[in-house]
Enzyme design. Structure first.
Site, PDB file in Angstrom:
ATOM      1  N   CYS A 111       0.817  -1.227   0.000  1.00 53.17           N
ATOM      2  CA  CYS A 111       0.000   0.000   0.000  1.00 53.17           C
ATOM      3  C   CYS A 111       0.843   1.265   0.000  1.00 53.17           C
ATOM      4  O   CYS A 111       0.318   2.353  -0.244  1.00 53.17           O
ATOM      5  CB  CYS A 111      -0.944  -0.006   1.192  1.00 53.17           C
ATOM      6  N   HIS A 240      -3.167   7.229   2.473  1.00 52.06           N
ATOM      7  CA  HIS A 240      -3.620   5.920   1.999  1.00 52.06           C
ATOM      8  C   HIS A 240      -4.993   5.642   2.608  1.00 52.06           C
ATOM      9  O   HIS A 240      -5.202   5.803   3.816  1.00 52.06           O
ATOM     10  CB  HIS A 240      -2.601   4.851   2.412  1.00 52.06           C
ATOM     11  N   ASN A 270     -10.202  -0.382   0.393  1.00 56.14           N
ATOM     12  CA  ASN A 270      -8.751  -0.251   0.306  1.00 56.14           C
ATOM     13  C   ASN A 270      -8.271  -0.892  -0.994  1.00 56.14           C
ATOM     14  O   ASN A 270      -8.317  -2.114  -1.126  1.00 56.14           O
ATOM     15  CB  ASN A 270      -8.143  -0.925   1.548  1.00 56.14           C
TER      16      ASN A 270
HETATM   17  N1  COA Z   1     -18.388  -8.381  10.488  1.00 55.65           N
HETATM   18  C1  COA Z   1     -18.930  -8.547  11.695  1.00 55.65           C
HETATM   19  N2  COA Z   1     -18.207  -8.843  12.804  1.00 55.65           N
HETATM   20  C2  COA Z   1     -16.868  -8.948  12.650  1.00 55.65           C
HETATM   21  C3  COA Z   1     -16.240  -8.796  11.404  1.00 55.65           C
HETATM   22  C4  COA Z   1     -17.059  -8.502  10.311  1.00 55.65           C
HETATM   23  N3  COA Z   1     -16.541  -8.316   9.067  1.00 55.65           N
HETATM   24  N4  COA Z   1     -14.916  -8.956  11.567  1.00 55.65           N
HETATM   25  C5  COA Z   1     -14.715  -9.203  12.861  1.00 55.65           C
HETATM   26  N5  COA Z   1     -15.892  -9.202  13.515  1.00 55.65           N
HETATM   27  C6  COA Z   1     -16.124  -9.418  14.947  1.00 55.65           C
HETATM   28  C7  COA Z   1     -15.019 -10.208  15.594  1.00 55.65           C
HETATM   29  O1  COA Z   1     -15.237 -11.600  15.474  1.00 55.65           O
HETATM   30  C8  COA Z   1     -15.105  -9.743  17.020  1.00 55.65           C
HETATM   31  O2  COA Z   1     -16.168 -10.390  17.677  1.00 55.65           O
HETATM   32  P1  COA Z   1     -16.053 -10.833  19.208  1.00 55.65           P
HETATM   33  O3  COA Z   1     -15.884  -9.533  19.964  1.00 55.65           O
HETATM   34  O4  COA Z   1     -17.342 -11.522  19.441  1.00 55.65           O
HETATM   35  O5  COA Z   1     -14.846 -11.704  19.270  1.00 55.65           O
HETATM   36  C9  COA Z   1     -15.479  -8.269  16.883  1.00 55.65           C
HETATM   37  O6  COA Z   1     -16.102  -8.156  15.595  1.00 55.65           O
HETATM   38  C10 COA Z   1     -14.317  -7.339  16.970  1.00 55.65           C
HETATM   39  O7  COA Z   1     -13.287  -7.833  16.133  1.00 55.65           O
HETATM   40  P2  COA Z   1     -11.909  -7.114  15.978  1.00 55.65           P
HETATM   41  O8  COA Z   1     -11.048  -7.898  15.066  1.00 55.65           O
HETATM   42  O9  COA Z   1     -11.398  -6.775  17.351  1.00 55.65           O
HETATM   43  O10 COA Z   1     -12.398  -5.766  15.261  1.00 55.65           O
HETATM   44  P3  COA Z   1     -11.594  -4.442  15.024  1.00 55.65           P
HETATM   45  O11 COA Z   1     -12.283  -3.318  15.688  1.00 55.65           O
HETATM   46  O12 COA Z   1     -10.121  -4.601  15.244  1.00 55.65           O
HETATM   47  O13 COA Z   1     -11.821  -4.227  13.460  1.00 55.65           O
HETATM   48  C11 COA Z   1     -10.602  -4.370  11.400  1.00 55.65           C
HETATM   49  C12 COA Z   1     -11.239  -5.155  12.545  1.00 55.65           C
HETATM   50  C13 COA Z   1      -9.974  -5.352  10.427  1.00 55.65           C
HETATM   51  C14 COA Z   1     -11.684  -3.552  10.707  1.00 55.65           C
HETATM   52  C15 COA Z   1      -9.538  -3.404  12.018  1.00 55.65           C
HETATM   53  O14 COA Z   1      -8.667  -4.108  12.860  1.00 55.65           O
HETATM   54  C16 COA Z   1      -8.722  -2.715  10.971  1.00 55.65           C
HETATM   55  O15 COA Z   1      -9.237  -1.974  10.160  1.00 55.65           O
HETATM   56  N6  COA Z   1      -7.378  -2.910  10.983  1.00 55.65           N
HETATM   57  C17 COA Z   1      -6.518  -2.299   9.982  1.00 55.65           C
HETATM   58  C18 COA Z   1      -6.565  -3.136   8.743  1.00 55.65           C
HETATM   59  C19 COA Z   1      -6.024  -2.443   7.541  1.00 55.65           C
HETATM   60  O16 COA Z   1      -6.353  -1.315   7.286  1.00 55.65           O
HETATM   61  N7  COA Z   1      -5.201  -3.165   6.776  1.00 55.65           N
HETATM   62  C20 COA Z   1      -4.616  -2.690   5.583  1.00 55.65           C
HETATM   63  C21 COA Z   1      -3.569  -1.706   5.882  1.00 55.65           C
HETATM   64  S1  COA Z   1      -2.717  -1.244   4.477  1.00 55.65           S
END
Ligand code: COA
Length: 315
Positions: A111, A240, A270
Site C-alpha cells: 500500500c 492511503h 482499500n
Molecule cells: N463483520 C462482523 N463482525 C466482525 C467482522 C465482520 N466483518 N470482523 C470481525 N468481527 C467481529 C469479531 O469476530 C469480534 O467479535 P467478538 O468480539 O465476538 O470476538 C469483533 O467483531 C471485533 O473484532 P476485531 O477484530 O477486534 O475488530 P476491530 O475493531 O479490530 O476491526 C478491522 C477489525 C480489520 C476492521 C480493524 O482491525 C482494521 O481496520 N485494521 C486495519 C486493517 C487495515 O487497514 N489493513 C490494511 C492496511 S494497508
C-alpha cells in the site's frame, strides 16, 4: 531538477459489491463494516485485470497532462496483484500505450507503493536520469482476498490510479520513508508458486491498525520537521485510504482538522497502492486542488512500510 505531477488518471471496475451484498456471502453486516472501517462498497473486477486497469488509468493521466506516450522515458507500476509474474505490468502497459521510449518495471511496496514510486522518480529526475514518467498504482485484490474471511474480505477493492510526472527546475522536496521487516507477519500473502496452493492475504488487523495510527503521524511530524513546514499551512493530507478510523486517528494525533484529510474509501475500500492516485485524480478532476496548494501524501502497508512526501500542486 525535480518531478511535478502534471496529470492524473484513474479507473475502477464498473461492478460494485456493497456491504449488503457482502453480508449474503459471509457473517457480517453493513452497520458493522461502516462503523469499523467507513467502507460502504468496493469495485470488483469482472473482465478487467491489473494490466487493463493500469492501461486505462495511464491513458487518462497522459490525456490530462497533454503528454504523448512516446514522450515517456519511464513507467513504474506499483502492484502486489499483477496478472502474471513475467513480464511486468509496466511492460504490458508500455505495449498497450505505445510508450516505445520508456524504461519499464514494477515495484512491490504494497500500500506504500505509489508513494515509493513517486519518491523514486524524484530521485531519478534529481540525478538527471529521466525526464517524463508515468507512475501507476493498480490492484486486482479480489484475486488474492479470501472471500470466506470476514476479517479481510470486507476491506479491499480493485482499481488503478496514475500520475504523469515531468522534470522542472527546483529543489528536492522533503520526503520520509521507512520499512520494518521484523513486523512483516502482520500482513502477508504467500506465493502460490512456492506453496503450490492458492494463497490469500492474511492479516492481524489490530496490529496493522496500531502500527498505522502510531507510525504515520510520527513520519508526518518527521517530514514537517525535515522540510521546516508548518502543518497549518498544508492544504490537504492525502493519506492511503485503508480505514476512516485510521485517518481520524492520524488527524487527531497531528492535531489537524479532519476536513483537511479528504477520503473516498466509502466508495472503493482499500485498493492498496491505487488509493492515493485515485484520490488525487478525483480531487484534481473536481477542481479541489489548485495550483500552488501544499500537500502531504502519506502511505503505509505490508512490509511493514510507510512514508510521507511533501509536494506543491502544479496543474
Ligand atoms: N463483520 C462482523 N463482525 C466482525 C467482522 C465482520 N466483518 N470482523 C470481525 N468481527 C467481529 C469479531 O469476530 C469480534 O467479535 P467478538 O468480539 O465476538 O470476538 C469483533 O467483531 C471485533 O473484532 P476485531 O477484530 O477486534 O475488530 P476491530 O475493531 O479490530 O476491526 C478491522 C477489525 C480489520 C476492521 C480493524 O482491525 C482494521 O481496520 N485494521 C486495519 C486493517 C487495515 O487497514 N489493513 C490494511 C492496511 S494497508
Amino acid at each position: 531538477m525535480i518531478a511535478k505531477i502534471k496529470g492524473t488518471g484513474s479507473y475502477v471496475p464498473e461492478n460494485v459489491l456493497d456491504n449488503n451484498a457482502l453480508s449474503k456471502m459471509m457473517e457480517t453486516n453493513d452497520e458493522w463494516i461502516r462503523e469499523r472501517t467507513g467502507i460502504a462498497r468496493r469495485h470488483i473486477a469482472q473482465g478487467d485485470d491489473t494490466v487493463s486497469m493500469s492501461t486505462e488509468a495511464g491513458k487518462r493521466a497522459l490525456e490530462n497532462a497533454n503528454v504523448k506516450p512516446e514522450e515517456l522515458d519511464l513507467i513504474i507500476v506499483s502492484t502486489v496483484s499483477s496478472n502474471v509474474v513475467l513480464p511486468s505490468t509496466a511492460c504490458e502497459v508500455q505495449k498497450n500505450l505505445g510508450a516505445v521510449n520508456a524504461t519499464c518495471y514494477d515495484m512491490n511496496a504494497a500500500c506504500t507503493g505509489f508513494l515509493f514510486a513517486y519518491n523514486t522518480v524524484q530521485a531519478y529526475f534529481y540525478a538527471g536520469l529521466f525526464k517524463k514518467a508515468l507512475i501507476i498504482g493498480a490492484e486486482t485484490l479480489s484475486n488474492i482476498v479470501d472471500w470466506t474471511d470476514r476479517g479481510t474480505a470486507i476491506l479491499f477493492g480493485d482499481g488503478a490510479g496514475a500520475a504523469v510526472l515531468e522534470c522542472v527546475p527546483g529543489e528536492m522536496p522533503p520526503m520520509v520513508t521507512h520499512s520494518d521487516g521484523s513486523m512483516g507477519a502482520a500482513l502477508t500473502c504467500a506465493s502460490p508458486f512456492a506453496t503450490k496452493e492458492k494463497e490469500y492475504v492474511e492479516m492481524n488487523g489490530q496490529d496493522v491498525f496500531r502500527f498505522a495510527v502510531k507510525k504515520v503521524p510520527e513520519c508526518i511530524e518527521e517530514l514537517l520537521e525535515k522540510g521546516g513546514l508548518d502543518r497549518n499551512k498544508i492544504d490537504y493530507f492525502i493519506l492511503h485510504q485503508a480505514n476512516s478510523r485510521i485517518v481520524e486517528g492520524i488527524a487527531k494525533r497531528l492535531k489537524v482538522d479532519l476536513s483537511r484529510f479528504p477520503m473516498n474509501l466509502s466508495e472503493y475500500g482499500n485498493t492498496s497502492s491505487a488509493t492515493i492516485p485515485i484520490l488525487l485524480d478525483e480531487l484534481n478532476r473536481q477542481g479541489t486542488l489548485k495550483k500552488g496548494m501544499k500537500l502531504i501524501m502519506a502511505g503505509f502497508g505490508a512490509g511493514l512500510s510507510w512514508g510521507a512526501s511533501y509536494l506543491e500542486w502544479d496543474i
